[in-house]
Design a protein around this motif. Structure first.
Motif, PDB file in Angstrom:
ATOM      1  N   PHE A   5      61.594 -43.420   3.887  1.00 30.93           N
ATOM      2  CA  PHE A   5      62.740 -43.514   2.995  1.00 30.93           C
ATOM      3  C   PHE A   5      63.396 -42.143   2.948  1.00 30.93           C
ATOM      4  O   PHE A   5      62.815 -41.190   2.435  1.00 30.93           O
ATOM      5  CB  PHE A   5      62.296 -43.949   1.590  1.00 30.93           C
ATOM      6  CG  PHE A   5      61.724 -45.337   1.570  1.00 30.93           C
ATOM      7  CD1 PHE A   5      62.468 -46.397   1.077  1.00 30.93           C
ATOM      8  CD2 PHE A   5      60.443 -45.584   2.055  1.00 30.93           C
ATOM      9  CE1 PHE A   5      61.941 -47.678   1.069  1.00 30.93           C
ATOM     10  CE2 PHE A   5      59.911 -46.855   2.049  1.00 30.93           C
ATOM     11  CZ  PHE A   5      60.667 -47.916   1.558  1.00 30.93           C
ATOM     12  N   GLU A   6      64.579 -42.043   3.510  1.00 39.88           N
ATOM     13  CA  GLU A   6      65.304 -40.779   3.574  1.00 39.88           C
ATOM     14  C   GLU A   6      66.507 -40.834   2.645  1.00 39.88           C
ATOM     15  O   GLU A   6      67.037 -41.909   2.374  1.00 39.88           O
ATOM     16  CB  GLU A   6      65.794 -40.507   4.998  1.00 39.88           C
ATOM     17  CG  GLU A   6      64.701 -40.275   6.009  1.00 39.88           C
ATOM     18  CD  GLU A   6      64.096 -38.885   5.932  1.00 39.88           C
ATOM     19  OE1 GLU A   6      64.553 -38.059   5.120  1.00 39.88           O
ATOM     20  OE2 GLU A   6      63.162 -38.627   6.686  1.00 39.88           O
ATOM     21  N   GLY A   7      66.938 -39.682   2.193  1.00 40.55           N
ATOM     22  CA  GLY A   7      68.130 -39.606   1.373  1.00 40.55           C
ATOM     23  C   GLY A   7      68.115 -38.368   0.502  1.00 40.55           C
ATOM     24  O   GLY A   7      67.089 -37.695   0.367  1.00 40.55           O
ATOM     25  N   LYS A  13      65.011 -43.108  -3.799  1.00 40.60           N
ATOM     26  CA  LYS A  13      63.942 -43.285  -2.809  1.00 40.60           C
ATOM     27  C   LYS A  13      62.628 -43.683  -3.485  1.00 40.60           C
ATOM     28  O   LYS A  13      61.977 -44.638  -3.066  1.00 40.60           O
ATOM     29  CB  LYS A  13      63.722 -42.003  -2.001  1.00 40.60           C
ATOM     30  CG  LYS A  13      64.882 -41.590  -1.139  1.00 40.60           C
ATOM     31  CD  LYS A  13      64.595 -40.334  -0.349  1.00 40.60           C
ATOM     32  CE  LYS A  13      64.229 -39.127  -1.172  1.00 40.60           C
ATOM     33  NZ  LYS A  13      65.251 -38.589  -2.053  1.00 40.60           N
ATOM     34  N   THR A  14      62.261 -42.964  -4.521  1.00 37.57           N
ATOM     35  CA  THR A  14      61.003 -43.234  -5.218  1.00 37.57           C
ATOM     36  C   THR A  14      61.006 -44.632  -5.826  1.00 37.57           C
ATOM     37  O   THR A  14      60.001 -45.354  -5.747  1.00 37.57           O
ATOM     38  CB  THR A  14      60.744 -42.162  -6.299  1.00 37.57           C
ATOM     39  OG1 THR A  14      60.726 -40.881  -5.664  1.00 37.57           O
ATOM     40  CG2 THR A  14      59.430 -42.391  -7.012  1.00 37.57           C
ATOM     41  N   TYR A  16      62.683 -47.275  -4.771  1.00 41.41           N
ATOM     42  CA  TYR A  16      62.546 -48.243  -3.688  1.00 41.41           C
ATOM     43  C   TYR A  16      61.122 -48.269  -3.141  1.00 41.41           C
ATOM     44  O   TYR A  16      60.588 -49.330  -2.824  1.00 41.41           O
ATOM     45  CB  TYR A  16      63.547 -47.966  -2.560  1.00 41.41           C
ATOM     46  CG  TYR A  16      64.907 -48.542  -2.847  1.00 41.41           C
ATOM     47  CD1 TYR A  16      65.125 -49.914  -2.768  1.00 41.41           C
ATOM     48  CD2 TYR A  16      65.956 -47.724  -3.201  1.00 41.41           C
ATOM     49  CE1 TYR A  16      66.370 -50.455  -3.046  1.00 41.41           C
ATOM     50  CE2 TYR A  16      67.214 -48.247  -3.482  1.00 41.41           C
ATOM     51  CZ  TYR A  16      67.410 -49.616  -3.403  1.00 41.41           C
ATOM     52  OH  TYR A  16      68.642 -50.142  -3.674  1.00 41.41           O
ATOM     53  N   ILE A  17      60.506 -47.112  -3.015  1.00 37.06           N
ATOM     54  CA  ILE A  17      59.128 -47.060  -2.524  1.00 37.06           C
ATOM     55  C   ILE A  17      58.205 -47.819  -3.474  1.00 37.06           C
ATOM     56  O   ILE A  17      57.332 -48.580  -3.041  1.00 37.06           O
ATOM     57  CB  ILE A  17      58.663 -45.598  -2.331  1.00 37.06           C
ATOM     58  CG1 ILE A  17      59.355 -45.005  -1.108  1.00 37.06           C
ATOM     59  CG2 ILE A  17      57.154 -45.511  -2.199  1.00 37.06           C
ATOM     60  CD1 ILE A  17      59.145 -43.515  -0.918  1.00 37.06           C
ATOM     61  N   SER A  36      54.829 -38.263   0.052  1.00 39.16           N
ATOM     62  CA  SER A  36      56.154 -37.640   0.018  1.00 39.16           C
ATOM     63  C   SER A  36      56.063 -36.231   0.581  1.00 39.16           C
ATOM     64  O   SER A  36      55.000 -35.624   0.584  1.00 39.16           O
ATOM     65  CB  SER A  36      56.689 -37.602  -1.414  1.00 39.16           C
ATOM     66  OG  SER A  36      55.836 -36.841  -2.227  1.00 39.16           O
ATOM     67  N   ASP A  95      58.195 -40.848   1.375  1.00 41.61           N
ATOM     68  CA  ASP A  95      59.411 -40.300   0.777  1.00 41.61           C
ATOM     69  C   ASP A  95      59.742 -39.038   1.554  1.00 41.61           C
ATOM     70  O   ASP A  95      59.145 -37.988   1.345  1.00 41.61           O
ATOM     71  CB  ASP A  95      59.151 -39.997  -0.697  1.00 41.61           C
ATOM     72  CG  ASP A  95      60.373 -39.482  -1.428  1.00 41.61           C
ATOM     73  OD1 ASP A  95      61.295 -38.953  -0.770  1.00 41.61           O
ATOM     74  OD2 ASP A  95      60.399 -39.584  -2.656  1.00 41.61           O
ATOM     75  N   ARG A  96      60.662 -39.177   2.475  1.00 43.10           N
ATOM     76  CA  ARG A  96      61.059 -38.164   3.449  1.00 43.10           C
ATOM     77  C   ARG A  96      59.970 -38.009   4.518  1.00 43.10           C
ATOM     78  O   ARG A  96      58.811 -38.285   4.290  1.00 43.10           O
ATOM     79  CB  ARG A  96      61.385 -36.826   2.810  1.00 43.10           C
ATOM     80  CG  ARG A  96      62.573 -36.927   1.883  1.00 43.10           C
ATOM     81  CD  ARG A  96      63.173 -35.558   1.643  1.00 43.10           C
ATOM     82  NE  ARG A  96      64.401 -35.700   0.891  1.00 43.10           N
ATOM     83  CZ  ARG A  96      64.627 -35.095  -0.256  1.00 43.10           C
ATOM     84  NH1 ARG A  96      63.741 -34.291  -0.771  1.00 43.10           N
ATOM     85  NH2 ARG A  96      65.758 -35.287  -0.881  1.00 43.10           N
ATOM     86  N   SER A 100      64.056 -35.574   7.773  1.00 43.85           N
ATOM     87  CA  SER A 100      64.585 -34.593   6.820  1.00 43.85           C
ATOM     88  C   SER A 100      64.341 -33.184   7.325  1.00 43.85           C
ATOM     89  O   SER A 100      65.213 -32.317   7.225  1.00 43.85           O
ATOM     90  CB  SER A 100      63.926 -34.748   5.452  1.00 43.85           C
ATOM     91  OG  SER A 100      64.332 -35.933   4.846  1.00 43.85           O
TER      92      SER A 100
END
Length: 128
Positions: A5-7, A13-14, A16-17, A36, A95-96, A100
């Motif tokens: 999950f990037e952004g 992101k958290t 959605y995870i 993460s 998370d990333r 990234s």
């Protein structure tokens, strides 16, 4: 499965995870490991603390040092958390991830010094 999950910070992101983790674990009965970057491992926590230190953080580091620290955290997380979890059959939600690291390294303010895209790709392939 490795799902990344990037952004930017604060885009969800958290959240959605957490939602995807719930779906995989509760609905599909899969084993899930969440991580993460930076800051999952003991080394990563120290690196994160250094990067965001108000007295000596990224704003005061020599160009490229923060990228090297992010890369060190990536290598440690990959070796200590992600690869073992995948080998054990877990689905990993991250998370990333390297994307990234690569994107931040490609900016004019934060680079790998004299490394070009091929060098960064070679590092990535070696790690993976």
């Amino acid at each position: 499965m490795l799902a990344v999950f990037e952004g930017c910070d604060g885009v969800g992101k958290t959240s959605y995870i957490k939602r995807v983790s719930y779906i995989l674990e509760d609905m599909y009965k899969r084993r899930v490991k969440v991580c993460s970057l930076p800051g999952n491992t003991p080394l990563g926590k120290q690196i994160r603390s250094t990067l965001f230190d108000p007295e000596y953080g990224t704003k005061k580091m020599v160009r490229g040092v923060n990228t090297a620290l992010f890369l060190a955290d990536f290598i440690q997380t990959q070796s200590e958390i992600i690869k073992p979890a995948l080998d054990a059959g877990y689905d990993v939600l991250c998370d990333r991830w390297f994307y990234s690291e690569y994107a931040y390294a490609a900016t004019k303010y934060n680079d790998f010094g004299n490394l070009n895209q091929k060098d960064v790709n070679d590092i990535y392939n070696y790690i993976w």
